[in-house]
Design an enzyme around this catalytic site. Structure first.
Site, PDB file in Angstrom:
ATOM      1  N   PHE A 141      21.807  14.986  78.860  1.00  0.00           N
ATOM      2  CA  PHE A 141      21.539  14.361  80.158  1.00  0.00           C
ATOM      3  C   PHE A 141      22.283  13.044  80.218  1.00  0.00           C
ATOM      4  O   PHE A 141      22.001  12.123  79.459  1.00  0.00           O
ATOM      5  CB  PHE A 141      20.045  14.127  80.419  1.00  0.00           C
ATOM      6  N   ASP A 226      25.541   7.549  74.281  1.00  0.00           N
ATOM      7  CA  ASP A 226      24.790   7.247  75.498  1.00  0.00           C
ATOM      8  C   ASP A 226      23.389   6.821  75.067  1.00  0.00           C
ATOM      9  O   ASP A 226      22.560   7.651  74.709  1.00  0.00           O
ATOM     10  CB  ASP A 226      24.729   8.470  76.422  1.00  0.00           C
ATOM     11  N   LYS A 255      18.975   1.248  82.109  1.00  0.00           N
ATOM     12  CA  LYS A 255      17.511   1.250  82.107  1.00  0.00           C
ATOM     13  C   LYS A 255      16.921  -0.103  81.654  1.00  0.00           C
ATOM     14  O   LYS A 255      16.938  -1.024  82.443  1.00  0.00           O
ATOM     15  CB  LYS A 255      17.002   2.424  81.277  1.00  0.00           C
TER      16      LYS A 255
HETATM   17  C1  PLP Z   1      18.629   7.972  82.682  1.00  0.00           C
HETATM   18  C2  PLP Z   1      19.806   8.349  81.912  1.00  0.00           C
HETATM   19  C3  PLP Z   1      21.097   8.338  82.484  1.00  0.00           C
HETATM   20  C4  PLP Z   1      21.343   8.062  83.942  1.00  0.00           C
HETATM   21  O1  PLP Z   1      20.909   6.801  84.355  1.00  0.00           O
HETATM   22  P1  PLP Z   1      20.668   6.523  85.923  1.00  0.00           P
HETATM   23  O2  PLP Z   1      20.368   5.055  85.994  1.00  0.00           O
HETATM   24  O3  PLP Z   1      19.523   7.380  86.359  1.00  0.00           O
HETATM   25  O4  PLP Z   1      21.935   6.881  86.623  1.00  0.00           O
HETATM   26  C5  PLP Z   1      22.161   8.663  81.672  1.00  0.00           C
HETATM   27  N1  PLP Z   1      21.992   8.968  80.372  1.00  0.00           N
HETATM   28  C6  PLP Z   1      20.779   8.995  79.794  1.00  0.00           C
HETATM   29  C7  PLP Z   1      20.656   9.327  78.340  1.00  0.00           C
HETATM   30  C8  PLP Z   1      19.645   8.709  80.546  1.00  0.00           C
HETATM   31  O5  PLP Z   1      18.431   8.787  79.980  1.00  0.00           O
END
Ligand code: PLP
Length: 400
Positions: A141, A226, A255
């Site tokens: 994700f 990520d 985040k």
């Molecule tokens: C939440 C998340 C994203 C995307 O972030 P947004 O602020 O919702 O665009 C990308 N990678 C990971 C691992 C995430 O948990």
């Protein structure tokens, strides 16, 4: 009609139906606690997918946000502002990377990393024009843009949104042999979540990241982590990759970078990789804005001052151990790191989340059968004990 039903009906009528939220309407929050429009209090065990690691409405963030908002909020990058340089210096010093490029949402920072990796592949590694490949993992994700969902393996994330961006290869998560086999002379980067959040707190086999790092190094491939959800203390280290004793070439954060007050994300990398960006190559109207930068600086400082990474490292294993003592025929596995725990069930998790909500605990199922526990990192042992009581009660009820 109760306030809750009224507001839900209004949202359903006028808003897009792209989420299936639990039916609680929150009106205020503080620390690990939220309160709904009926005045009922809940403990937040999702923490906005780890965006509020510092706890809701942290007073220091509120103060900085107010102060900065009264001064200047947005300059655009056409001009400079006095917060961006300080953010850049502080985030690089804290994380040990040379350079940073701030954006807003997580997906934008992932896009930034993808662009950097491709351009590095062409301009530095010498991959032929438009041939650069990026390897990603099954069940990844990385966000919701068209390029990013194009390499998702979740059918629903892609359904109807094609055609997609080419140049991505997918390997099974945690499979170093598959990674080795997928690397070609055209491989620019391997993009990976050290622990997959949305896939259900999916922890790879021990040593996977170490092997991946070695393979990337040997083949002149960038390793990009990520850490939008796993980073900034969630797993009991500042970054989840530290558990494997490696250093990726780039890391993506978001985040918790702003403690939930304002969308701030960033791509961090080496001088060499960031060097591929020249004026005009990439940008964002809001990226690096003084309000976001002031908030992010304070959010990072709070992680350090309040020892939130240490708290996650201390309380996480204990919480997981206590969860492990629950005798239930519906629990298949309990996994995670730090204050990030997935309880894998042999049945749908939604009824459990709904029952937990009735007990005053907010969690959200992920991947159908996993309950994710990810409270704000300011949580105390006492509050976790309280939560454990609710969890035990719910399992007793629903198993019986
Ligand atoms: C939440 C998340 C994203 C995307 O972030 P947004 O602020 O919702 O665009 C990308 N990678 C990971 C691992 C995430 O948990």
């Amino acid at each position: 009609m109760k306030k809750t039903q009224k507001l839900i009906a209004m949202e359903d009528k006028f808003g897009a139906h792209n989420y299936h939220p639990l039916d609680i309407v929150i009106k205020k929050a503080e620390g690990v606690w939220v309160e709904d429009v009926e005045g009922k209090r809940f403990m937040d065990f999702l923490a906005a997918y780890s965006a509020v690691n510092q706890g809701h409405c942290h007073p220091r963030l509120l103060k900085v946000l107010r102060r900065q908002a009264a001064k200047v909020c947005l300059t655009s990058r056409a001009f400079r502002n006095d917060q961006l340089p300080l953010f850049c210096k502080e985030v690089c010093e804290l994380t040990g990377f040379d350079k940073v490029l701030p954006m807003n949402s997580g997906a934008e920072a992932v896009e930034t990393a993808i662009k950097a990796a491709r351009k590095w592949g062409e301009k530095v590694k010498g991959i032929k024009k438009d041939k650069a490949e990026i390897i990603v993992c099954e069940d990844n994700f990385h966000g919701r843009t068209t390029t990013i969902v194009g390499f998702s393996t979740e059918d629903q994330y892609k359904d109807g949104f094609g055609p997609f961006t080419p140049g991505f290869k997918i390997i099974p998560f945690g499979d170093a042999k598959a990674l080795e086999a997928a690397i070609t002379k055209n491989t620019a980067a391997f993009l990976v979540e050290p622990i997959q959040g949305e896939a259900g707190i999916n922890v790879p086999p021990k040593g996977f990241l170490k092997q991946a790092a070695a393979l990337c190094k040997r083949n002149n491939v960038l390793l990009i982590a990520d850490e939008i959800q796993s980073g900034l203390g969630r797993t009991g280290k500042l970054f989840a990759f530290e558990h494997d004793g490696i250093r990726p070439d780039g890391v993506i954060i978001g985040k918790a970078l702003s403690g939930g007050f304002y969308p701030v994300s960033a791509f961090l990398t080496s001088e060499e990789v960031m060097g591929v960006f020249n004026p005009g190559d990439h940008g964002s109207t809001f990226g690096g804005n003084p309000l976001g930068m002031a908030v992010a600086r304070e959010a990072l400082q709070i992680l350090v001052d309040e020892k939130l990474v240490e708290n996650s490292n201390k309380l996480g294993p204990w919480f997981m151990e206590e969860l492990g003592k629950i005798k239930s025929k519906s629990i298949k596995q309990i996994r995670g790191k730090g204050l990030w725990v997935g309880v894998v069930l042999n049945r749908p998790a939604r009824p459990y989340c709904e029952a937990l909500m009735r007990e005053g605990m907010l969690c959200k199922e992920t991947h159908e059968n996993v309950i994710r526990f990810a409270p704000p990192l300011v949580i105390t042992r006492k509050e976790l004990s309280l939560a454990l009581k609710s969890v035990k009660k719910v399992f007793k009820e629903l198993d019986g």
